[in-house]
Write a protein that holds these residues in place. Structure first.
Motif, PDB file in Angstrom:
ATOM      1  N   UNK A  63       0.686  -1.038   0.249  1.00 53.73           N
ATOM      2  CA  UNK A  63       0.034  -0.004   0.200  1.00 53.73           C
ATOM      3  C   UNK A  63       0.829   1.388   0.124  1.00 53.73           C
ATOM      4  N   UNK A  64       0.145   2.360  -0.065  1.00 54.96           N
ATOM      5  CA  UNK A  64       0.907   3.645   0.012  1.00 54.96           C
ATOM      6  C   UNK A  64       0.950   4.256   1.417  1.00 54.96           C
ATOM      7  N   UNK A  65       1.774   5.175   1.644  1.00 54.87           N
ATOM      8  CA  UNK A  65       1.896   5.816   3.055  1.00 54.87           C
ATOM      9  C   UNK A  65       2.431   4.954   3.936  1.00 54.87           C
ATOM     10  N   UNK A  66       2.226   5.322   5.151  1.00 57.87           N
ATOM     11  CA  UNK A  66       2.742   4.636   6.232  1.00 57.87           C
ATOM     12  C   UNK A  66       2.142   3.071   6.708  1.00 57.87           C
ATOM     13  N   UNK A  67       2.678   2.232   6.683  1.00 62.03           N
ATOM     14  CA  UNK A  67       2.095   1.073   7.232  1.00 62.03           C
ATOM     15  C   UNK A  67       1.454   1.092   8.640  1.00 62.03           C
ATOM     16  N   UNK A  68       0.206   0.719   8.559  1.00 65.44           N
ATOM     17  CA  UNK A  68      -0.762   0.630   9.945  1.00 65.44           C
ATOM     18  C   UNK A  68      -0.917  -0.933  10.476  1.00 65.44           C
ATOM     19  N   UNK A  78       6.927   5.678  -2.086  1.00 68.91           N
ATOM     20  CA  UNK A  78       6.085   6.406  -0.970  1.00 68.91           C
ATOM     21  C   UNK A  78       4.991   5.324  -0.166  1.00 68.91           C
ATOM     22  N   UNK A  79       5.662   4.004  -0.414  1.00 68.23           N
ATOM     23  CA  UNK A  79       4.781   3.006   0.413  1.00 68.23           C
ATOM     24  C   UNK A  79       5.228   1.938   0.851  1.00 68.23           C
ATOM     25  N   UNK A  80       4.711   0.726   1.274  1.00 71.47           N
ATOM     26  CA  UNK A  80       5.034  -0.496   1.882  1.00 71.47           C
ATOM     27  C   UNK A  80       4.653  -1.824   1.150  1.00 71.47           C
ATOM     28  N   UNK A  81       5.425  -2.702   1.546  1.00 72.67           N
ATOM     29  CA  UNK A  81       5.215  -4.131   1.143  1.00 72.67           C
ATOM     30  C   UNK A  81       5.162  -4.930   2.180  1.00 72.67           C
ATOM     31  N   UNK A  82       4.604  -6.096   2.417  1.00 74.97           N
ATOM     32  CA  UNK A  82       4.543  -7.234   3.370  1.00 74.97           C
ATOM     33  C   UNK A  82       4.724  -8.237   2.800  1.00 74.97           C
ATOM     34  N   UNK A  83       5.816  -9.171   3.195  1.00 76.15           N
ATOM     35  CA  UNK A  83       6.274 -10.569   2.700  1.00 76.15           C
ATOM     36  C   UNK A  83       6.302 -11.495   3.772  1.00 76.15           C
ATOM     37  N   UNK A  84       6.025 -12.843   3.373  1.00 77.78           N
ATOM     38  CA  UNK A  84       6.165 -13.676   4.264  1.00 77.78           C
ATOM     39  C   UNK A  84       7.020 -15.141   3.718  1.00 77.78           C
ATOM     40  N   UNK A  85       7.832 -15.451   4.606  1.00 80.45           N
ATOM     41  CA  UNK A  85       8.828 -16.748   3.991  1.00 80.45           C
ATOM     42  C   UNK A  85       8.843 -17.533   5.548  1.00 80.45           C
TER      43      UNK A  85
END
Length: 578
Positions: free
Chosen positions: A494-499, A523-530
């Motif tokens: 998403x964009x902006x700061x991760x909530x 200007x955003x964030x991404x979440x990954x899992x492994x």
């Protein structure tokens, strides 16, 4: 026929079938030799000497099947040190073959050689290989194509032909001199002079019409284009005029097919697309174009590389076909800063998530991490005027404000395996920012980064969730983050700061795309899992080369498990020495 004879024939038949399946699954050993040599080459009307593999630019294609063992002997004939990374290969219990200099090995010195020995387990699709020391990968790179196991079909229509297309950057200057000048002065690096398709700049550049990549196709056929972004510093849009592409794979992981006119690849990423050609000869040729996507503040190579898609036509007595007389159809690419297109395209990727190709997304998370990724500054040395953001600072880059320092007398993996790691790295890499701030808002006044060789230690089989948060320090831009030794699932962005309260509720835990390189949005964030199921030391870094040079990297140390097949074996006998 007697019953015992029928029984014997049936058992023999079943044994034969089982043996055939086992043999096909086990794979074979394939041998390659890479000679690292100097080569004279002319581009943009300038002749220069480059480092190349086996006299080829780009380098040779490595082909294997899932389950095969690859043994690739690299012989260094040049004065530069060298190492080769097999980008995207899991390297299960073969971390000694991963390739990044001073991370998993010392580089191969002049006159020395090393055999990269690894087995391809559970992977098929398009990957690539490249040098992993300084900026050597500017010319030392090539495709690594993994075919499915024998008799295993693709989950999409079988293509008539497979065609690798590698995007690159061309420097008239020596790329090593470019980065050294940038690091010394503290400035951003000089931009490249051209982009290339398979090493060729094409007709939109001066003096380059004869150095144009041409793809000749037949009407009514389906081609699998294996797109690889080997550019040093540029994300690239790609389009073929008047043709629709169907995306079927990303980073050697199959995806739910979707159609698009434009593909976006960050440095390090691969994407396979199906090109279905027109059924009737079109009496035209078509431009293939690639141009950067960029939102930062630095200077980049904002030029366009063009190739030609040409239809094969059987000449008749009444038809004298010449491609020179055919109109060339030119497409339109998005603006250079088209973040909305980039975001919408990225969200289209979904894993197949079926019984044959399941999405094994970790549902329960053992460890959570929050890493900021972005630029920063280092102080200018005394008695020197710098050319960074100010004349007293140099450009830097960091993860959680730690700018990574590579060792230069041993590798991280060697020091860890030999029990000497305390002299080389510390295990106190911060799991969250030490000083939280409004990451995508007004940047803090103090942009200085800390420096160190810090890692995160994970127990074997730990499930990890990592949020990568972009920052606005010295400009908002995307960062293609590559994790060695692993694939991961992209569960949110998403964009902006991760909530941390709101955003995880929107995670996709059903069919998220599986990748090895992911763009942290501008200007955003991404979440990954492994799942940390591969013991060793694994580099994670921005694949924009200057950001890597500035320190936007870190490493994970994954400990051995309890079982013999969960432990990293000793290094091979020909392992390079520092």
């Amino acid at each position: 026929m007697a019953m015992w004879v029928l029984h014997y024939l049936l058992v023999t038949f079943l044994i034969t079938i089982t043996y055939g399946i086992d043999a096909a699954s086990a794979g074979i050993t394939r041998h390659y030799t890479f000679h690292i040599q100097l080569k004279n080459i002319t581009r943009l009307c300038k002749t220069k000497t480059i480092v190349a593999v086996n006299g080829k630019f780009p380098g040779p294609k490595v082909t294997a099947r899932e389950g095969d063992n690859l043994q690739i002997k690299v012989v260094n004939h040049v004065s530069n040190n060298i190492s080769i990374h097999w980008h995207g290969i899991r390297q299960l219990r073969s971390g000694w073959a991963d390739g990044p200099s001073y991370v998993t090995q010392c580089p191969i010195q002049t006159g020395q050689s090393y055999v990269y020995n690894f087995t391809i387990i559970g992977q098929r699709g398009t990957l690539w290989w490249h040098a992993h020391i300084q900026w050597m990968r500017a010319t030392v790179y090539g495709p690594l194509i993994i075919l499915p196991k024998l008799h295993q079909p693709y989950p999409f229509p079988k293509p008539y032909k497979q065609v690798p297309i590698i995007f690159g950057e061309w420097f008239n200057a020596d790329p090593q001199a470019v980065v050294q000048q940038a690091l010394q002065t503290g400035a951003g690096p000089n931009a490249s002079d051209a982009h290339t398709f398979n090493g060729l700049p094409g007709p939109l550049y001066n003096c380059s019409t004869k150095e144009t990549y041409k793809l000749v196709v037949k009407p009514g056929k389906t081609y699998l284009l294996q797109l690889i972004n080997a550019a040093l510093d540029d994300e690239l849009f790609f389009i073929i005029a008047n043709h629709t592409l169907t995306v079927v794979e990303a980073d050697a992981s199959y995806v739910k097919p979707f159609q698009t006119n434009i593909v976006l690849l960050g440095p390090g990423q691969t994407t396979n697309v199906l090109l279905k050609t027109k059924h009737i000869y079109p009496n035209a040729t078509f431009y293939m174009l690639a141009r950067p996507y960029f939102t930062g503040q630095g200077t980049i190579d904002n030029t366009t590389v063009a190739g030609i898609l040409k239809y094969h036509h059987k000449p008749t007595s009444n038809h004298f076909n010449s491609s020179k007389n055919l109109p060339v159809i030119k497409p339109f690419l998005p603006p250079i800063n088209s973040t909305s297109y980039a975001a919408n395209f990225t969200k289209m990727f979904r894993s197949l998530a079926n019984s044959r190709f399941p999405a094994n997304v970790p549902k329960i998370v053992d460890k959570k991490f929050f890493f900021t990724v972005g630029l920063g500054t280092n102080p200018c040395p005394k008695n020197q005027t710098c050319q960074g953001p100010t004349n007293t600072t140099k450009f830097a880059a960091a993860i959680n404000n730690v700018s990574f320092i590579l060792p230069n007398t041993t590798s991280l993996l060697q020091s860890y395996f030999s029990g000497m790691s305390k002299k080389v790295f510390t295990t106190n890499f911060p799991s969250t920012p030490v000083f939280p701030f409004n990451y995508t808002g007004v940047p803090p006044n103090n942009t200085m980064v800390s420096r160190g060789t810090k890692v995160v230690v994970l127990k074997y089989n730990t499930t990890v969730e990592l949020v990568l948060q972009g920052t606005s320090i010295l400009g908002i831009e995307a960062h293609p983050i590559h994790l060695h030794g692993y694939n991961f699932y992209v569960v949110g962005q998403g964009f902006g700061n991760f909530d941390p309260t709101r955003d995880p509720k929107q995670y996709n835990l059903v069919d998220p795309v599986e990748r090895n390189t992911i763009n942290v949005p501008s200007g955003g964030w991404v979440a990954i899992r492994f799942l940390a199921d591969n013991p060793g030391v694994w580099f994670m870094h921005c694949h924009i080369e200057i950001h890597l040079s500035w320190g936007l990297t870190m490493a994970w140390v994954v400990l051995d498990g309890e079982l013999p097949n969960q432990k990293l074996p000793p290094p091979p006998s020909d392992f390079p020495k520092c």
